[in-house]
Structure formats: C-alpha cells, structure tokens
Scaffold this motif. Structure first.
Motif, PDB file in Angstrom:
ATOM      1  N   ILE A 295       0.717  -1.474  -0.079  1.00 12.65           N
ATOM      2  CA  ILE A 295      -0.168  -0.147  -0.170  1.00 12.65           C
ATOM      3  C   ILE A 295       0.613   1.046  -0.109  1.00 12.65           C
ATOM      4  CG2 ILE A 295      -1.120   0.936   1.467  1.00 12.65           C
ATOM      5  CD1 ILE A 295      -2.565  -1.412   0.416  1.00 12.65           C
ATOM      6  N   VAL A 296       0.366   1.928  -1.040  1.00 16.79           N
ATOM      7  CA  VAL A 296       1.373   3.328  -0.955  1.00 16.79           C
ATOM      8  C   VAL A 296       0.440   4.658  -0.622  1.00 16.79           C
ATOM      9  CG1 VAL A 296       2.983   5.046  -2.375  1.00 16.79           C
ATOM     10  CG2 VAL A 296       2.833   2.458  -2.463  1.00 16.79           C
ATOM     11  N   ILE A 297       0.831   5.719   0.143  1.00 19.63           N
ATOM     12  CA  ILE A 297      -0.246   6.704   0.073  1.00 19.63           C
ATOM     13  C   ILE A 297       1.025   8.325  -0.314  1.00 19.63           C
ATOM     14  CG2 ILE A 297      -1.170   7.901   2.201  1.00 19.63           C
ATOM     15  CD1 ILE A 297      -1.912   5.269   1.748  1.00 19.63           C
TER      16      ILE A 297
ATOM     17  N   ARG B  26       4.493   3.703   2.853  1.00 17.29           N
ATOM     18  CA  ARG B  26       5.081   2.433   2.635  1.00 17.29           C
ATOM     19  C   ARG B  26       4.226   1.452   3.424  1.00 17.29           C
ATOM     20  NH1 ARG B  26       9.052   0.305  -1.534  1.00 17.29           N
ATOM     21  NH2 ARG B  26      10.136   0.916  -0.051  1.00 17.29           N
ATOM     22  N   TYR B  27       3.912   0.514   2.716  1.00 13.41           N
ATOM     23  CA  TYR B  27       3.215  -0.454   3.990  1.00 13.41           C
ATOM     24  C   TYR B  27       3.046  -1.498   2.859  1.00 13.41           C
ATOM     25  CZ  TYR B  27       1.442   3.717   6.549  1.00 13.41           C
ATOM     26  OH  TYR B  27       0.968   4.654   7.105  1.00 13.41           O
ATOM     27  N   GLU B  28       3.630  -2.496   3.581  1.00 12.73           N
ATOM     28  CA  GLU B  28       3.375  -3.920   3.034  1.00 12.73           C
ATOM     29  C   GLU B  28       2.055  -4.571   2.603  1.00 12.73           C
ATOM     30  OE1 GLU B  28       5.406  -6.738   6.329  1.00 12.73           O
ATOM     31  OE2 GLU B  28       7.374  -6.488   5.819  1.00 12.73           O
TER      32      GLU B  28
ATOM     33  N   ASP C 249       8.329   2.321   4.570  1.00 21.04           N
ATOM     34  CA  ASP C 249       8.934   3.930   4.366  1.00 21.04           C
ATOM     35  C   ASP C 249       7.595   5.344   5.034  1.00 21.04           C
ATOM     36  OD1 ASP C 249      11.798   3.868   2.881  1.00 21.04           O
ATOM     37  OD2 ASP C 249      10.707   2.842   1.470  1.00 21.04           O
ATOM     38  N   TYR C 250       8.150   5.556   5.495  1.00 26.61           N
ATOM     39  CA  TYR C 250       7.286   6.928   6.408  1.00 26.61           C
ATOM     40  C   TYR C 250       7.887   7.832   5.999  1.00 26.61           C
ATOM     41  CZ  TYR C 250       3.031   8.789   8.116  1.00 26.61           C
ATOM     42  OH  TYR C 250       1.871   9.187   8.912  1.00 26.61           O
ATOM     43  N   HIS C 251       7.972   9.194   4.781  1.00 27.82           N
ATOM     44  CA  HIS C 251       8.166  10.458   4.657  1.00 27.82           C
ATOM     45  C   HIS C 251       7.660  11.930   4.866  1.00 27.82           C
ATOM     46  CE1 HIS C 251      12.560   7.881   4.434  1.00 27.82           C
ATOM     47  NE2 HIS C 251      11.392   7.522   3.290  1.00 27.82           N
TER      48      HIS C 251
END
Length: 101
Positions: free
Chosen positions: A2-4, A55-57, A37-39
């Motif tokens: 999952i991408v936010i 980004r989440y698994e 990742d989290y930015h």
C-alpha cells in the motif's frame, strides 16, 4: 504493498507547528510493524505544502497505522493547521522495481 501520497496545504501561521507534529508522526510511524517507508517533506515550489509519502507491507499495516494513537493525535490537530482541502491518494501496488539512474 500500500502506498499513500498525502498533500496538505498548511496555513502559513501554523507551518512550524505542522512541521513539529509531522516530525513526531514520522518518528513514531517508522517503528510500526509493516511500515516500509514513511516520509514527510515540504514542497520546494510552495513551502506551505506538506506531503507524506508512505509505504506499507499490506492493508493491515496501513489500518494499524491509522488506528495508532500517534496518527489519531495528528489527525485531531490537522484541521487547525490546514489552509485548504487535503488530497490523500491510496495506491495498491502489486509490483515495484527500483530504477537505476
């Protein structure tokens, strides 16, 4: 995966507070299980635009993030920071390839 991609127009008078809250949120979220990742970043064309790239698994990891106390705290304070409507995109990615430049 999952991408936010979230874009928040920030009230210039609330910019410093927004940056502090974003920094806290990033610090807390990077330790979450399933967070790849989290930015957070300021847009180079408009310093009052705050962007999150996450980004989440999987969907469960994203939902756990949304349910976390640190995210809920940020979300509660967010309306006081905004200067317009946020845009939040959720993408479900089945394949990702790192590009060489």
């Amino acid at each position: 995966m999952i991408v936010i991609h979230a874009t928040f127009p920030i009230d210039p008078d609330e910019r410093e507070r927004a940056l502090e809250l974003a920094a806290d949120l990033v610090a807390e979220t990077t330790d979450e299980p399933g967070a790849i990742d989290y930015h957070a970043a300021i847009d180079i064309e408009d310093e009052t635009v705050l962007r999150f790239i996450e980004r989440y698994e999987n969907a469960e990891a994203f939902e756990a993030h949304v349910d976390s106390a640190h995210f809920q705290s940020f979300a509660e304070q967010l309306p006081e920071l905004l200067a317009g409507e946020p845009e939040v995109l959720r993408l479900e990615v089945s394949d990702a390839i790192e590009l060489e430049l």
